[in-house]
Enzyme design. Structure first.
Site, PDB file in Angstrom:
ATOM      1  N   PRO A   2       0.824  -1.208   0.000  1.00  0.00           N
ATOM      2  CG  PRO A   2      -0.781  -1.573   1.630  1.00  0.00           C
ATOM      3  CD  PRO A   2       0.524  -2.088   1.131  1.00  0.00           C
ATOM      4  CE  LYS A  61       5.669   3.771   0.116  1.00  0.00           C
ATOM      5  NZ  LYS A  61       6.640   2.795  -0.417  1.00  0.00           N
ATOM      6  CG  HIS A  96      -5.229 -15.702   5.865  1.00  0.00           C
ATOM      7  ND1 HIS A  96      -4.428 -16.822   5.982  1.00  0.00           N
ATOM      8  CD2 HIS A  96      -5.834 -15.795   4.647  1.00  0.00           C
ATOM      9  CE1 HIS A  96      -4.527 -17.547   4.877  1.00  0.00           C
ATOM     10  NE2 HIS A  96      -5.370 -16.943   4.057  1.00  0.00           N
ATOM     11  NE  ARG A 117       0.873 -12.383  -0.699  1.00  0.00           N
ATOM     12  CZ  ARG A 117       0.892 -11.610  -1.782  1.00  0.00           C
ATOM     13  NH1 ARG A 117       1.582 -10.476  -1.777  1.00  0.00           N
ATOM     14  NH2 ARG A 117       0.241 -11.949  -2.869  1.00  0.00           N
ATOM     15  NE  ARG A 160      19.061  13.148  -0.603  1.00  0.00           N
ATOM     16  CZ  ARG A 160      18.212  12.445   0.147  1.00  0.00           C
ATOM     17  NH1 ARG A 160      17.836  11.249  -0.249  1.00  0.00           N
ATOM     18  NH2 ARG A 160      17.740  12.943   1.263  1.00  0.00           N
TER      19      ARG A 160
END
Length: 286
Positions: A2, A61, A96, A117, A160
């Protein structure tokens, strides 16, 4: 995994359905679901019981729920297949199901962490003075954060010594962007994923940042991106922004802009999707 829009959709659901509720009983049904809580499942359950949950928060996230009456938070890591679901207490257990959180009220719903998982999990952490779980204090602000510093990002991007997609996925530089939305923003910007960041002048980096925000806001409006049944919101509903993708997952399909077939290339154990005409590679990688 996600990305920002998917996690934000889940956060909004948690804010609506569990914020302000007091934890009753906690069941840890699989030890891997609390492996990031070193003291183990029994300690996690005992330390969470009796606390009132605050408003769910997110950075990039990362998703967490502060304990409103303490200086700690429950950090949720969804991994590849983790789901935070608000279900009726009478609903059958998911195959699960890993963690169950019951509440001290009569609303008749409970919070379930389901993970096929077992790469994700929940854990308790002390908060920093800024209100983040200490283990994610190094994560940069995301582009939808009102306090995101556009100018500082543009300067850091040019400094960078890397390529543009690597920079977009660097969570210490800009958080929340993953493989899907990086490819989408680069397609909208007509930038190849291997373009050196040092070549991006300020107008180009500002344009890229704008497209990152646009694609994320579009995905939020659609409820996130879903390619299978693994990503769902707290009500178990899948996102559907995949119907609107311009690059990611569209190998050999015509570019929506010029008609050239979209290409896929292996990239850092992932795939990058791009239009070879609209997103010409830099000469060194052509």
């Amino acid at each position: 995994m996600p990305e920002l829009p998917e996690v934000e959709v889940v956060r909004r659901g948690l804010e609506r359905w569990v914020g302000g509720r007091t934890v009753g009983e906690v069941e840890v049904l699989h030890p891997r679901a609390v492996r990031r809580h070193p003291a183990g499942g029994a300690d996690f359950a005992a330390r969470l019981k009796g606390h009132r949950l605050g408003t769910a928060r997110r950075r990039g996230k990362y998703l967490w729920i502060p304990l409103a009456d303490s200086g700690s938070s429950v950090l949720g890591h969804l991994g590849m297949s983790g789901q935070l679901l608000v279900q009726p207490e009478t609903a059958p257990d998911e195959k699960h199901l890993r963690i169950r959180v019951r509440f001290q009220d009569d609303l008749g719903t409970e919070l379930r962490f389901v993970d096929q998982r077992t790469f994700g999990g929940l854990s308790l952490h002390d908060d920093t003075p800024e209100g983040l779980p200490e283990v994610i204090a190094h994560i940069a602000r995301d582009p939808l954060d009102p306090r995101f510093d556009d100018a500082a990002f543009q300067v850091a991007l040019r400094l960078r010594r890397t390529t543009v997609k690597r920079a977009l996925l660097d969570q210490s530089l800009i958080s929340g962007v993953g493989n899907i939305y990086a490819d989408e923003a680069l397609w909208r910007s007509r930038l190849h994923y291997d373009r050196p960041t040092a070549t991006l002048v300020r107008p180009r980096s500002a344009e890229l940042l704008g497209h990152v925000r646009d694609v994320m806001n579009a995905a939020l409006s659609a409820g996130g991106t879903s390619f299978d049944s693994l990503y769902v919101n707290v009500n178990g509903e899948s996102g559907y922004f995949d119907r609107s993708l311009d690059a990611y997952g569209r190998e050999d399909e015509p570019c929506h802009r010029c008609g050239t077939p979209i290409r896929r290339r292996p990239w850092m154990n992932r795939s990058s999707y791009f239009c070879p005409r609209c997103q010409r590679p830099p000469r060194a990688t052509a």
